[in-house]
Design an enzyme around this catalytic site. Structure first.
Site, PDB file in Angstrom:
ATOM      1  N   SER A 154      86.507  72.060   3.798  1.00  0.00           N
ATOM      2  CA  SER A 154      86.891  72.441   2.457  1.00  0.00           C
ATOM      3  C   SER A 154      85.705  72.142   1.688  1.00  0.00           C
ATOM      4  O   SER A 154      84.576  73.019   1.723  1.00  0.00           O
ATOM      5  CB  SER A 154      87.863  71.344   1.995  1.00  0.00           C
ATOM      6  OG  SER A 154      88.594  71.556   0.921  1.00  0.00           O
ATOM      7  N   ASP A 358      96.134  78.288   5.893  1.00  0.00           N
ATOM      8  CA  ASP A 358      95.762  77.643   4.929  1.00  0.00           C
ATOM      9  C   ASP A 358      95.843  78.373   3.390  1.00  0.00           C
ATOM     10  O   ASP A 358      95.910  79.663   3.771  1.00  0.00           O
ATOM     11  CB  ASP A 358      94.234  77.355   4.810  1.00  0.00           C
ATOM     12  CG  ASP A 358      93.659  76.412   3.971  1.00  0.00           C
ATOM     13  OD1 ASP A 358      94.464  75.672   3.299  1.00  0.00           O
ATOM     14  OD2 ASP A 358      92.593  76.270   3.493  1.00  0.00           O
ATOM     15  N   HIS A 415      94.711  73.990   6.730  1.00  0.00           N
ATOM     16  CA  HIS A 415      93.286  73.700   6.296  1.00  0.00           C
ATOM     17  C   HIS A 415      92.352  73.020   7.267  1.00  0.00           C
ATOM     18  O   HIS A 415      91.179  73.150   7.063  1.00  0.00           O
ATOM     19  CB  HIS A 415      93.521  72.740   4.916  1.00  0.00           C
ATOM     20  CG  HIS A 415      92.286  72.671   4.160  1.00  0.00           C
ATOM     21  ND1 HIS A 415      91.933  73.671   3.255  1.00  0.00           N
ATOM     22  CD2 HIS A 415      91.782  71.507   3.953  1.00  0.00           C
ATOM     23  CE1 HIS A 415      90.896  73.180   2.870  1.00  0.00           C
ATOM     24  NE2 HIS A 415      90.878  71.753   2.894  1.00  0.00           N
TER      25      HIS A 415
END
Length: 436
Positions: A154, A358, A415
């Site tokens: 991320s 995601d 994710h």
């Protein structure tokens, strides 16, 4: 100031005699700047080797900004123990030495003595990281020259890019004796505008919104783009948060970290759109683990804190919101130019991997900026074949590579790919390091 100096000195001395669990480890603080103290936690590999240094050193960076690597990354994703303190069968320490870093300062057990010492840009974060690694090598000189890889999830992937530039500069000047060989960007916040603009199309294609919902999301996303293009970066971040609210309303709260699931419906009513968006990025995990978040906070501030002899006044995660808020103006800025610099000027391997379920850092948004990269291998990459990833007779995704750039599409993963699909994860670990 004297208190902090004494606390850090005591902690560094205690590292040789204190640890959490049965796995060999090392941890400590590095004073990266005046008033700024960064914490790291190293787990040595359990691979059958004569010396630990026969295996690479992997740095794991959590997202946010403000997400804790020593907490979330360690206990919830790839460390030796899970949140129930049971051994994780796919932990990365089976093949690598793993260094969890609470980064930027103010994250996890890292702390600043005053909020004025928090970082305001990605480059400031990168400079702090170089200082952290200098301190790490000073305390652990056996790792000098060992192959180093930085894996960021991320926002951690965004930070890793500029860290790569600053680390290579330090290597070239001889101020650090590291051997940086690769950077991996996992479901990363590389080009925020691209990501936000592709939420609507992905949700529409997946049947999670109708045409009216799609148009509502896109109108909000385009406003975030407009604000960014006109230089209103802080406002663009706030509009990004507002766009998240449109998505949640139109999808009946789809989980931004896995579109096959829903987030919990009992969020506090007094949270603003920005606070919800900020907290989800700092958490960097599905909303469905909110109870786990409370358990992790308790674990880190009791048993872990006591075992690692963290100074009493340092509270795990207590400055995370301030970390995110201080970087609000930098939040929507892309790092694609830095990626081009690495591709054009270094031999560092750059791996982009993405879980296809995601939303927050969705695969369509990643493909957009990848296809716009300007580097000598751009045409070769575009023409390279896209090959399947087979692990144990299961199709775990696809990959495409040329030169020192790779892209991995990972199936059955949201994710956090290492947690969702360990088998697919092995493919990009082996590709970069030859282990895994």
């Amino acid at each position: 100031m004297l208190f902090y100096t004494l606390s850090i000195t005591i902690l560094l001395w205690a590292c040789a005699n204190a640890q959490f669990g049965d796995f060999k480890q090392n941890f400590g603080y590095v004073n990266v700047r005046e008033g700024a103290h960064m914490f790291y936690w190293l787990f040595y590999t359990t691979a059958s080797v004569t010396e630990y240094t026969e295996r690479p050193l992997i740095v794991w960076l959590q997202g946010g900004p403000g997400g804790s690597s020593t907490g979330v990354g360690n206990f919830e994703i790839l460390g030796p123990l899970d949140l129930s303190l049971q051994e994780r069968n796919y932990t990365w320490i089976k093949n690598f030495n793993v260094l969890f870093v609470d980064n930027p300062v103010g994250t996890g057990f890292s702390y600043v003595e005053d909020n004025k010492y928090l970082t305001k840009s990605n480059d400031e974060i990168a400079l702090d990281f170089v200082e952290l690694m200098k301190g790490f090598y000073e305390s652990n000189p056996e790792f000098e020259g060992v192959e180093l890889y930085i894996y960021g999830q991320s926002y951690g992937g965004k930070m890793a890019v500029d860290m790569g530039i600053r680390m290579r500069e330090a290597e070239d000047t001889g101020s650090i004796k590291s051997n940086l060989r690769g950077i991996a960007m996992g479901n990363s916040w590389i080009h925020p505008v691209d990501a936000t603009l592709t939420w609507g199309p992905l949700l529409l294609a997946a049947g999670l919104v109708d045409q009216e919902g799609y148009e509502d999301i896109q109108a909000s996303a385009r406003e975030a783009e407009r604000l960014f293009n006109e230089g209103f970066f802080w406002n663009s971040t706030m509009q990004w948060a507002a766009t998240q609210q449109v998505v949640l309303r139109r999808t009946t709260r789809v989980d931004f970290y896995n579109i096959l699931t829903k987030m919990e419906v009992n969020l506090p009513d007094n949270l603003s759109a920005y606070e919800i968006a900020r907290d989800s990025m700092i958490r960097d995990m599905p909303y469905t683990s909110r109870r786990q978040a409370l358990n992790l906070n308790t674990l880190m501030n009791t048993r872990v804190k006591q075992a690692l002899r963290i100074p009493e006044r340092v509270i795990w995660g207590s400055q995370s919101n301030q970390v995110f808020d201080t970087l609000r103006t930098d939040f929507m800025k892309p790092v694609t130019e830095s990626i081009e610099k690495l591709l054009n000027e270094t031999d560092i391997i750059l791996t982009k991997y993405n879980g296809n379920l995601d939303l927050i850092c969705d695969t369509p948004g990643q493909i957009l900026w990848v296809d716009r990269l300007k580097w000598p291998g751009a045409e070769g990459y575009r023409n390279a074949p896209r090959r399947p990833i087979w692990e144990n007779d299961q199709l775990e995704g696809y990959y495409k590579s040329f030169g020192n750039f790779r892209f991995f599409w990972i199936n059955v993963a949201g994710h956090s790919v290492p947690r969702d699909n360990p088998a697919g994860t092995n493919a990009f670990l082996r590709d970069m390091t030859s282990f895994g």
